[in-house]
Design a protein around this motif. Structure first.
Motif, mmCIF file in Angstrom:
data_model
loop_
_atom_site.group_PDB
_atom_site.id
_atom_site.type_symbol
_atom_site.label_atom_id
_atom_site.label_comp_id
_atom_site.label_asym_id
_atom_site.label_seq_id
_atom_site.Cartn_x
_atom_site.Cartn_y
_atom_site.Cartn_z
ATOM 1 N N LYS A 1 0.843 -1.110 0.134
ATOM 2 C CA LYS A 1 0.091 -0.110 0.119
ATOM 3 C C LYS A 1 0.889 1.352 -0.043
ATOM 4 C CE LYS A 1 -4.228 -1.658 2.266
ATOM 5 N NZ LYS A 1 -5.099 -1.671 3.578
ATOM 6 N N GLN B 1 -10.956 3.666 -3.748
ATOM 7 C CA GLN B 1 -12.266 3.399 -3.190
ATOM 8 C C GLN B 1 -12.431 2.083 -2.477
ATOM 9 O OE1 GLN B 1 -15.767 3.443 -5.916
ATOM 10 N NE2 GLN B 1 -17.013 2.523 -4.411
ATOM 11 N N GLU B 2 -12.848 2.276 -1.196
ATOM 12 C CA GLU B 2 -12.856 1.100 -0.108
ATOM 13 C C GLU B 2 -14.160 0.385 -0.425
ATOM 14 O OE1 GLU B 2 -10.787 -0.471 1.908
ATOM 15 O OE2 GLU B 2 -9.332 1.048 2.442
ATOM 16 N N ASN B 3 -14.179 -1.170 -0.753
ATOM 17 C CA ASN B 3 -14.888 -1.834 -0.998
ATOM 18 C C ASN B 3 -15.367 -2.874 -0.045
ATOM 19 O OD1 ASN B 3 -15.982 -1.312 -4.314
ATOM 20 N ND2 ASN B 3 -13.602 -1.378 -4.055
ATOM 21 N N THR B 4 -16.636 -3.266 0.321
ATOM 22 C CA THR B 4 -16.886 -4.052 1.452
ATOM 23 C C THR B 4 -17.484 -5.493 1.224
ATOM 24 O OG1 THR B 4 -19.029 -3.018 1.757
ATOM 25 C CG2 THR B 4 -17.373 -2.053 2.950
ATOM 26 N N GLU C 1 -14.632 -7.529 -0.085
ATOM 27 C CA GLU C 1 -13.675 -6.638 0.503
ATOM 28 C C GLU C 1 -12.344 -6.449 -0.181
ATOM 29 O OE1 GLU C 1 -11.930 -5.814 5.021
ATOM 30 O OE2 GLU C 1 -13.051 -7.580 4.720
ATOM 31 N N LEU D 1 -9.484 -3.256 -1.975
ATOM 32 C CA LEU D 1 -9.382 -1.646 -2.117
ATOM 33 C C LEU D 1 -9.079 -1.566 -3.968
ATOM 34 C CD1 LEU D 1 -8.412 1.036 -0.995
ATOM 35 C CD2 LEU D 1 -6.137 0.296 -1.264
ATOM 36 N N SER D 2 -9.959 -0.598 -4.392
ATOM 37 C CA SER D 2 -10.064 -0.385 -5.693
ATOM 38 C C SER D 2 -9.200 0.871 -6.040
ATOM 39 C CB SER D 2 -11.567 -0.159 -6.090
ATOM 40 O OG SER D 2 -11.391 0.164 -7.457
ATOM 41 N N ASP E 1 -6.547 -7.126 -2.154
ATOM 42 C CA ASP E 1 -6.983 -7.487 -0.836
ATOM 43 C C ASP E 1 -5.818 -8.085 -0.058
ATOM 44 O OD1 ASP E 1 -6.506 -9.832 -1.860
ATOM 45 O OD2 ASP E 1 -8.536 -10.553 -1.668
#
Length: 963
Positions: free
Chosen positions: A690, A709-712, A715, A717-718, A731
């Motif tokens: 990261k 953007q954080e996706n849940t 889960e 990271l985009s 991920d």
């Protein structure tokens, strides 16, 4: 020694051999059962006792059956016979397992040595690759340094130009200083007069300010006095109210007391009468007191309320008086502070007036001062000129320093550059020493293999197995080794089965023979017993299932049981791709020699996957030859990942996968024939990765080119590029990069959806192993490729005619093509496989396909062959099918080629074979003078030149001249 002594000795020998063989069989069986059900636990000893009792009981039961076959109950005889046969089967299974385990242990030891040898050979290949990488890095480093030096040179030249402009400005400033001094002397007089007028005006203004301040003092005094007077009036009113409260309280209390006095007087009248004959005054007084109790209590409550109310109002008035006093004091304090502030301002203004008056006096009487000002101006001029000269000298020194740096850049050599670099030679020497150590270890391991090798089984397998003979006819060492391993397994299995069939039945038979010898000895001692025995023999000889045939029955039973066990064991070893949890699958994949977690993220709808042995291999082979240039151009840190993956957070031993798939059903209509390209890498340190991406993509800048953007669900990271058609996702397991063929039509929503589907598949709860895992996982290759024909042709956007075409040729297009390339110490090998769902690979494959294509062209759906889908169908039916591929590889002739001089033309070898009409295997080997990735890149060029279906046969084909 007489006859009876000889028989006794022979009987003892029979009994000894029976017990010895039975003991060995019992040991194998008991040990096998104990390990199977007890292992290392509290159950081990009881299980051993149980199994031993069964073995002992088996021998006793066989002896009992022989001795009492004709006398015992038929049910008992049947059960004991069944039990003996079943126990022979159990013992035989234990013997089979024990011997198999021993063979597997020996084989595992040999395979362990071979794996170590393979690992050392891979290390040697890696050393060669590193040497090539250092050489390449030196050349790249020189190019990068030249580029950086060019940028630095341009910067220094620009800096020199700027400094020369500064020198010109300084010279111009020197000339301007003299003019400015003259103008200052001329304008000094006018300035003095103007200053005098200005000061006189300031004095007038300041005097007016003093008058205004005095007026403010008087006005504020009047205002404060009025405030104090108002407070005094309030104080007087409060005092008057206090006096009035005292009077009102006394009047109310007097009225209540008077009423109480009247009540007391009434009571007193009755009490004064006392008790008389006519009237009891005391009793009436008491009754009157009871009647007056309520009124008396009300009067007392009223009195208390009057006192409380008066006290409360007094407290309020006293608080008001205190507030009035405080307000008066505050007003006086404010007046003092305001007076003080105004007096200070007046004093300050008066001081300004005095200073202005003094300046006016100086201006009117200051001729000497004027001369001093002129002198000061001249001195200032000299100082300014000196400062300009100093600045010019400093700028000239900076120009000289920049020129020196330019000269140094032109003369400096690369520290880690060309082949003659001392540092590179040191690295090469170190790697060559490591290669020599690895070679010594390989020789040592080969010696261990020779000391443990199962050469006799290999000899038997090579002499009698047809598959080995067929493989040897191809002269392909890879196919020969595979066939030999399978043949050795079969020979050992049958050898163990033969031992099993003979072992325990022989032990039981010898026990029966021992009993027979003992009984015969007894028969010789008694004629009557002999006569009865002969009668019994005559009676039992008429049946196959008499006691004389019991050994044969036992042997046949052992054969049946052994064969059944072998069948069950072979069935149990067949692996099935049952479902497992994704976490277990990821754990298994990460535990491989190469971290294979990337396979879990390749969607099951992908039709093509390219696998690299690591990020470095991707950088050496994939970037120049395989990966989409649009992806590599838009991801600026791929080169950094290739050189030092660990410091970037990527697993250095992880398989890197590049997959291709068609768009998901939501976008197949809007983006038909688009192809999604995905690059997957296993993560070693998520936080480090990261931070690395954060720096490389400059995500901390005010206006970055990427959107995070954080996706849940799932889960991950985009990271999406705002203008370019590329997206990243990560991920805790893998980093994924996506773009597509239609990059000139960017659609962020489309890529976000595809990225979400990738992680949704990769993080699924229950899943089978992905389609490409079994074919490409492992550590026996450097570069691999797999094409799933079913996924490609089924998911291709088709018209009605194209659907008819696919339906006609479905069996010929449902295949999996896999190819693996490996480089090891100057040799490049390629192993490939066409695996068809149906058994279509026979000698008539080409004729049947050509006939069907001819019929389809004459049919009503012939338009299905006219577009892209039809072209692909023809390519995989007639140009990239198994037989055509094998023919083209066989016809490679490097002596007639150009561009492949680093391959040895005399070392080219190819081979092929067909298994079961559904699987076709091919191979290619060639010696190379290029190391590592360079050889693999050259191999790709060779395969493209030889197999390219869109061009005529190239110069690498031996038949090209004839054609």
């Amino acid at each position: 020694m007489d006859k009876y002594d000889v028989m006794n000795v022979f009987t003892l020998l029979i009994g000894g051999s029976a017990l010895f063989i039975a003991g060995c069989a019992a040991y194998f069986s008991v040990r096998g059962i104990a390990l199977t059900f007890g292992a290392v636990s509290s159950f081990t000893i009881p299980i051993i006792i149980m199994a031993s009792s069964l073995e002992f009981g088996k021998l006793i039961a066989a002896s009992f059956l022989y001795r009492h076959w004709n006398t015992c109950n038929k049910t008992l005889r049947t059960y004991l016979s069944f039990a003996v046969v079943l126990l022979i089967g159990i013992t035989s299974a234990g013997i089979y397992g024990y011997l198999s385990q021993a063979f597997e242990q020996t084989l595992s030891q040999v395979e362990g040595y071979e794996r170590e040898i393979g690992s050392l050979q891979r290390q040697q290949g890696e050393y060669d690759r590193l040497i090539s990488a250092y050489r390449t890095s030196g050349q790249k480093g020189s190019a990068i340094r030249e580029e950086k030096q060019s940028d630095e040179r341009r910067r220094l030249e620009s800096y020199i130009r700027e400094r020369r402009e500064d020198i010109k400005d300084a010279e111009s400033s020197k000339a301007n200083y003299a003019t400015q001094t003259d103008q200052m002397i001329i304008g000094e007089r006018g300035r003095r007069e103007a200053e005098q007028k200005r000061l006189e005006s300031v004095i007038g203004i300041r005097r007016q300010d003093i008058a205004d301040l005095e007026v403010q003092k008087r006005e504020y005094k009047v205002e404060v006095d009025a405030r104090i007077q108002q407070e005094l009036v309030k104080e007087e009113r409060a005092n008057e109210r206090l006096a009035q409260l005292d009077i009102e309280e006394e009047a109310k209390e007097s009225e209540v007391n008077m009423r109480l006095a009247k009540l007391d007087a009434a009571v007193k009248i009755y009490r004064d009468k006392g008790r008389t004959f006519l009237e009891d005054g005391i009793k009436k007084a008491n009754e009157l007191l009871k009647n007056q109790a309520g009124e008396r209590e009300a009067l007392r409550s009223t009195l208390s309320g009057i006192n409380a109310s008066a006290q409360k109002e007094r407290d309020s008035l006293r608080s008001t008086l205190a507030s009035i006093a405080a307000g008066s004091q505050t007003a006086r304090d404010d007046l003092d502070k305001r007076y003080k502030a105004l007096d200070e301002r007046i004093a300050l203004v008066q001081k300004e007036i005095s200073e202005a008056s003094l300046k006016i006096t100086g201006l009117t009487t200051g001729g000497a001062e004027q001369a001093d000002n002129i002198k000061t101006a001249l001195e200032t001029l000299q100082v300014a000129r000196a400062g300009a000269d100093s600045r010019i000298a400093k700028l000239e020194n900076e120009i000289a320093e920049a020129s020196r740096k330019l000269t140094s850049l032109s003369e400096t050599e690369s520290v880690f550059g060309p082949d003659s670099s001392e540092e590179l030679e040191a690295k090469k020497g170190e790697l060559l020493a490591k290669k020599e150590d690895a070679e010594q270890q390989i020789l040592l391991l080969e010696g261990k293999i020779r000391s443990t090798d199962i050469g006799s089984f290999k000899f038997v397998a090579g002499a009698f197995d047809d598959e080995v003979a067929a493989a040897q006819a191809t002269d392909n060492p890879i196919l020969i080794k595979e066939a030999m391993d399978n043949a050795v397994d079969r020979v050992v299995k049958w050898f163990i089965l033969i031992l099993v069939v003979v072992f325990d039945p022989l032990a039981v038979t010898l026990v029966i023979a021992y009993n027979a010898s003992l009984l015969r000895k007894d028969e010789d001692d008694s004629d009557s017993t002999e006569t009865a025995q002969n009668k019994n023999d005559d009676t039992s000889s008429s049946s196959f299932f008499n006691v004389a045939n019991l050994p044969l029955i036992l042997i046949l039973g052992g054969v049946v049981v052994g064969g059944g066990y072998s069948l069950l064991n072979s069935n149990s070893t067949e692996s099935s791709s049952g479902k497992k949890s994704k976490s277990d699958l990821l754990g298994d994949l990460s535990a491989h020699r190469f971290d294979d977690r990337s396979f879990a993220y390749v969607p099951d709808v992908a039709f093509g996957t390219c696998a690299f042995s690591g990020v470095r291999m991707m950088e050496q082979v994939g970037v120049p030859k395989i990966l989409s240039s649009y992806l590599t151009d838009r991801i600026p840190f791929l080169g950094d990942l290739g050189w030092d993956p660990r410091s970037c957070g990527i697993s250095p031993d992880g398989r890197v996968l590049y997959f291709l798939q068609f768009p998901s059903p939501d976008y197949i209509e809007s983006r038909p024939h688009d192809v999604v390209f995905g690059l997957v890498m296993p993560i070693g340190d998520q936080e480090l990765l990261k931070e690395f991406i954060l720096q490389k993509l400059d995500l901390k800048s005010q206006s970055p080119n990427w959107k995070v953007q954080e996706n849940t669900s799932p889960e991950f990271l985009s990271i999406r590029h705002k203008t370019a058609h590329v997206s990243l996702g990560m991920d805790k397991h893998c980093l994924v990069m996506l773009t597509s063929w239609w990059n000139d039509k960017p659609d962020p929503t489309f890529l976000d959806k595809e990225l979400e589907q990738v992680f949704l598949f990769g993080q699924g709860n229950d899943t089978s192993a992905p389609a490409f895992t079994d074919r490409l996982s492992g550590n026996n290759y450097d570069l691999g490729f797999s094409l799933n024909g079913t996924n490609f042709f089924e998911n291709f956007k088709k018209t009605t005619q194209e659907e008819a075409l696919y339906s006609e040729f479905r069996d010929y297009l449902s295949f999996q093509l896999t190819a693996k390339a490996k480089e090891s110490t100057g040799e490049i090998s390629l192993e490939g496989e066409f695996d068809y769902v149906k058994p279509v690979l026979d000698s008539d494959f080409g004729l049947r396909v050509a006939s069907k294509l001819s019929e389809f062209r004459d049919g009503s759906d012939s338009l299905g062959l006219s577009k892209a889908f039809g072209n692909f169908v023809e390519i995989f039916l007639q140009r990239l099918d198994f037989q055509t591929t094998v023919d083209l590889l066989d016809r490679i002739d490097l002596s007639k080629s150009s561009g492949f001089e680093d391959f040895d033309p005399d070392s080219v070898y190819s081979g092929s074979r067909v298994q079961g009409n559904s699987t076709g295997v091919f191979s290619l080997k060639v010696n190379s003078r290029k190391p590592g990735g360079e050889s693999l890149c050259l191999l790709i060029d060779l395969l493209v030149a030889a197999l390219n279906p869109l061009s005529p046969p190239s110069a690498v084909s031996s038949a090209s001249d004839d054609e």
